[in-house]
Every structure is written in structure tokens, then in C-alpha cells.
Design a protein around this motif. Structure first.
Motif, PDB file in Angstrom:
ATOM      1  N   ALA A 208       0.828  -1.223   0.000  1.00  0.00           N
ATOM      2  CA  ALA A 208       0.000   0.000   0.000  1.00  0.00           C
ATOM      3  C   ALA A 208       0.860   1.270   0.000  1.00  0.00           C
ATOM      4  O   ALA A 208       0.615   2.198  -0.779  1.00  0.00           O
ATOM      5  N   TYR A 209       1.894   1.287   0.832  1.00  0.00           N
ATOM      6  CA  TYR A 209       2.698   2.517   0.917  1.00  0.00           C
ATOM      7  C   TYR A 209       3.486   2.751  -0.371  1.00  0.00           C
ATOM      8  O   TYR A 209       3.755   3.890  -0.756  1.00  0.00           O
ATOM      9  N   GLU A 210       3.820   1.645  -1.076  1.00  0.00           N
ATOM     10  CA  GLU A 210       4.562   1.798  -2.338  1.00  0.00           C
ATOM     11  C   GLU A 210       3.618   2.223  -3.466  1.00  0.00           C
ATOM     12  O   GLU A 210       4.005   2.950  -4.373  1.00  0.00           O
ATOM     13  N   LEU A 211       2.379   1.728  -3.366  1.00  0.00           N
ATOM     14  CA  LEU A 211       1.409   2.027  -4.419  1.00  0.00           C
ATOM     15  C   LEU A 211       1.171   3.532  -4.515  1.00  0.00           C
ATOM     16  O   LEU A 211       1.088   4.095  -5.598  1.00  0.00           O
ATOM     17  N   GLN A 212       1.102   4.168  -3.364  1.00  0.00           N
ATOM     18  CA  GLN A 212       0.914   5.625  -3.343  1.00  0.00           C
ATOM     19  C   GLN A 212       2.051   6.320  -4.075  1.00  0.00           C
ATOM     20  O   GLN A 212       1.861   7.271  -4.799  1.00  0.00           O
ATOM     21  N   LYS A 213       3.248   5.776  -3.838  1.00  0.00           N
ATOM     22  CA  LYS A 213       4.448   6.415  -4.379  1.00  0.00           C
ATOM     23  C   LYS A 213       4.675   6.057  -5.852  1.00  0.00           C
ATOM     24  O   LYS A 213       5.012   6.899  -6.667  1.00  0.00           O
ATOM     25  N   HIS A 214       4.492   4.749  -6.174  1.00  0.00           N
ATOM     26  CA  HIS A 214       4.864   4.286  -7.513  1.00  0.00           C
ATOM     27  C   HIS A 214       3.679   4.001  -8.429  1.00  0.00           C
ATOM     28  O   HIS A 214       3.862   3.797  -9.620  1.00  0.00           O
ATOM     29  N   GLY A 215       2.481   3.918  -7.828  1.00  0.00           N
ATOM     30  CA  GLY A 215       1.317   3.470  -8.607  1.00  0.00           C
ATOM     31  C   GLY A 215       0.976   4.419  -9.747  1.00  0.00           C
ATOM     32  O   GLY A 215       0.798   4.005 -10.887  1.00  0.00           O
ATOM     33  N   GLY A 216       0.886   5.700  -9.438  1.00  0.00           N
ATOM     34  CA  GLY A 216       0.521   6.694 -10.455  1.00  0.00           C
ATOM     35  C   GLY A 216      -0.802   6.313 -11.109  1.00  0.00           C
ATOM     36  O   GLY A 216      -1.623   5.612 -10.529  1.00  0.00           O
ATOM     37  N   LYS A 217      -0.966   6.749 -12.338  1.00  0.00           N
ATOM     38  CA  LYS A 217      -2.217   6.485 -13.056  1.00  0.00           C
ATOM     39  C   LYS A 217      -2.355   4.996 -13.418  1.00  0.00           C
ATOM     40  O   LYS A 217      -3.443   4.458 -13.497  1.00  0.00           O
ATOM     41  N   MET A 218      -1.202   4.352 -13.628  1.00  0.00           N
ATOM     42  CA  MET A 218      -1.247   2.951 -14.089  1.00  0.00           C
ATOM     43  C   MET A 218      -1.596   1.966 -12.968  1.00  0.00           C
ATOM     44  O   MET A 218      -1.960   0.839 -13.239  1.00  0.00           O
ATOM     45  N   GLY A 219      -1.463   2.420 -11.730  1.00  0.00           N
ATOM     46  CA  GLY A 219      -1.900   1.599 -10.602  1.00  0.00           C
ATOM     47  C   GLY A 219      -1.010   0.395 -10.334  1.00  0.00           C
ATOM     48  O   GLY A 219       0.178   0.362 -10.676  1.00  0.00           O
ATOM     49  N   GLN A 220      -1.636  -0.605  -9.754  1.00  0.00           N
ATOM     50  CA  GLN A 220      -0.932  -1.785  -9.250  1.00  0.00           C
ATOM     51  C   GLN A 220      -0.307  -2.616 -10.388  1.00  0.00           C
ATOM     52  O   GLN A 220      -0.806  -2.630 -11.510  1.00  0.00           O
ATOM     53  N   ARG A 221       0.769  -3.324 -10.033  1.00  0.00           N
ATOM     54  CA  ARG A 221       1.341  -4.285 -10.987  1.00  0.00           C
ATOM     55  C   ARG A 221       0.474  -5.535 -11.036  1.00  0.00           C
ATOM     56  O   ARG A 221      -0.071  -5.945 -10.006  1.00  0.00           O
ATOM     57  N   THR A 222       0.379  -6.140 -12.199  1.00  0.00           N
ATOM     58  CA  THR A 222      -0.435  -7.355 -12.354  1.00  0.00           C
ATOM     59  C   THR A 222       0.483  -8.533 -12.719  1.00  0.00           C
ATOM     60  O   THR A 222       0.959  -9.225 -11.846  1.00  0.00           O
TER      61      THR A 222
END
Ligand SMILES: O=C(O)CCC(=O)C(=O)O
Ligand SMILES: [Fe+2]
Length: 294
Positions: A208-222
Motif C-alpha cells: 500500500a505505501y509503495e502504491l501511493q508512491k509508484h502506482g501513479g495512473k497505471m496503478g498496481q502491478r499485475t
């Protein structure tokens, strides 16, 4: 006149800043590539200002989830979120169907969706990519917070930003295998491990804490697609610790897995580690897909 900071370098800088890379390290790499320090500073402020504008726009985006507004299923914002989530789930189901129908072998396990595909790249292609990687290495970055300096000791090459026909062909082959448009993916990276180098147990999805930082518009890795570029003389296996399966690097072989559960939460069974190389070297390429398009 100093070296020109062209669009591909701007994209490189933007991508690495979004991934949370350290400014000093990025500056060092740029200096090594012959850029003037004033140009580097200027480019950092261009990217940072663009990011601030983007986050202001996001704040006023009517579809942005805000907990204090979103109180019930009947709330239009919640409905919008649920609809978006459903779309992502449907896209991922289609990828699973596509992979199941492809030549890839599916791991028989409910714990992790994982496939392997031998000879995805030819020996000649692998060697050409190794040559490219070896010529452009930088220390690998980490998305996660860790105080362990031995956590990821390999080096990385941002292959995707090099304007190269072979890499473009491989990129397309990977996207076609999963039937996902290239806009839903990060650029191809190369990883290079020497004797003793490793990548300790981790998952590719963002916490969760990384998603805020790295997610951007593209969101979570799949999905992750990883391809071994060489047969390692000893060591360098990729072990999926929670499902008890491991792979010895075989030149040209692809390993593909979905880091998420069906409800789009991170699947802890995708936890994996790259064992230290004991003899020779190990080179791989990795491509990470995301929930949304750029
Ligand atoms: O090198 C490997 O075997 C695994 C690489 C990996 O897990 C990664 O780059 O995320
Ligand atoms: Fe990984």
C-alpha cells in the motif's frame, strides 16, 4: 554545447522519479552519460513541476476516491470505483484465458497463477540482449523500504528506453503473448547478476505505501514476464517460496506470473527470490504489466 536532453532521456527521468529512485543516483547516472549538471537540475524541476500539476488535477478529479465522501454502495463515487475494479478484473481474466490457450505451460496450483514457456527467445536474441544490457548497467533500484544493503545487489539496464529494433520486437512479442496493449506496461528492464549477487524474497506487486508512491495512473502491478537470457553455470535460481517451486535459468525460457488475487489484492504466494549466482553470471529481462493504461 552540452549533450542534448532529448525526449527519451526525459521519459527515462520521469519513469525513474515516479518509481521513487534516489535523486543523487539518477544525477550520477546522468553525469556519467555526459549531461551538464545545470541541464540535469533543470530537467529535475521540469519533471517535478509536471508532477505537482498532475497531482493538483487528480485532487480535483470528480472520480477520485475520497473516504469521507464515499459512504455507501449507492454513492456514485463508490459505484464508479467498483465499475473500474470490475473492468480490471475482466481484463485480467481475459489475460488468463489467453495464456491458458497459448503454448505456455500452466502451473497446477490454486495458490499462484504461473506459466513457463521454453524457447520464447532464440539463443541469438538472448546473446544480443545480453550485449546490450552489459553496455548500459546501473545499480538496481528497490521499490520497497529495506535496510538490508544486500537485498538486491544486481545491476539494471533500462532496455525499454533504448531505441532498438530487437528490444521493440521482443516487447511486442511479450505484449502479444498476454494480449495486453503495451500502454498497460512498464518498459522492459534487463537485470544482470554477477557471482554472489541476488534479489532476496519479495513480491512484484506494490505494498500500500509503495502504491501511493509508484502506482501513479497505471496503478498496481499485475503480471510479470521474466525471461532468462543465459544458462547460469551455478546458482541464480528463481524460487517461489510459498508454492515450493523453483526454476533453474534456461536460456530463452519465459516465466510468467500474476502477482494479484482474483479480488485484485496482492497474492503473497507470488513471493519469490533470485538466489545468489555461484558461478558465471545471470542475465534476465523483466516486464511488469499494470492495472491501467498510461
Ligand atoms: O532474477 C530473477 O530470477 C528474478 C528477478 C525478479 O524477481 C525481479 O526482477 O523482480
Ligand atoms: Fe521480482
Amino acid at each position: 554545447m552540452g549533450k542534448v536532453f532529448d525526449a527519451s532521456w526525459q521519459q527515462w527521468l520521469k519513469t525513474n522519479i515516479e518509481r521513487g529512485c534516489n535523486k543523487n543516483e539518477l544525477t550520477t547516472i546522468l553525469l556519467e552519460h555526459g549531461f551538464d549538471i545545470n541541464v540535469i537540475e533543470q530537467q529535475f524541476s521540469v519533471v517535478t513541476q509536471a508532477k505537482q500539476t498532475a497531482s493538483l488535477n487528480v485532487a480535483s478529479d470528480p472520480f477520485t476516491f475520497h473516504p469521507s465522501f464515499a459512504v455507501s454502495q449507492s454513492d456514485p463515487l463508490i459505484r464508479q470505483q467498483n465499475a473500474q475494479q470490475k473492468q480490471v478484473q475482466q481484463r485480467l481474466i481475459r489475460v488468463q484465458q489467453q495464456l491458458t490457450q497459448s503454448k505456455a505451460l500452466k502451473l497446477e496450483s490454486d495458490a499462484l497463477e504461473l506459466y513457463t514457456l521454453n524457447h520464447f527467445l532464440s539463443a541469438q536474441e538472448c546473446q544480443a540482449v545480453i550485449d546490450l544490457i552489459s553496455s548500459k548497467l546501473r545499480p538496481s533500484e528497490l521499490a520497497s523500504q529495506t535496510s538490508d544493503s544486500n537485498f538486491r545487489t544486481s545491476r539494471t539496464c533500462d532496455l525499454g528506453i533504448i531505441n532498438n529494433q530487437l528490444i521493440a520486437r521482443i516487447d511486442k512479442r511479450i505484449c502479444d503473448l498476454l494480449a495486453i496493449p503495451a500502454t498497460y506496461a512498464e518498459v522492459i528492464q534487463g537485470q544482470y547478476y554477477e557471482v554472489g549477487q541476488q534479489f532476496k524474497a519479495h513480491t512484484d506487486y506494490f505494498e500500500a505505501y509503495e502504491l501511493q508512491k509508484h502506482g501513479g495512473k497505471m496503478g498496481q502491478r499485475t503480471y510479470t514476464v521474466m525471461i532468462y537470457l543465459n544458462d547460469v553455470e551455478a546458482g541464480g535460481e528463481t524460487n517461489f517460496l510459498n508454492v515450493g517451486i523453483g526454476f533453474k535459468p534456461q536460456q530463452g525460457m519465459a516465466v510468467i506470473w500474476n502477482s494479484l488475487n482474483a479480488d485484485l489484492t496482492g497474492n503473497i504466494n507470488s513471493l519469490h527470490q533470485a538466489e545468489p549466482v555461484k558461478k558465471g553470471f545471470k542475465a534476465v529481462i523483466t516486464k511488469w504489466f499494470r492495472q491501467n493504461s498510461v
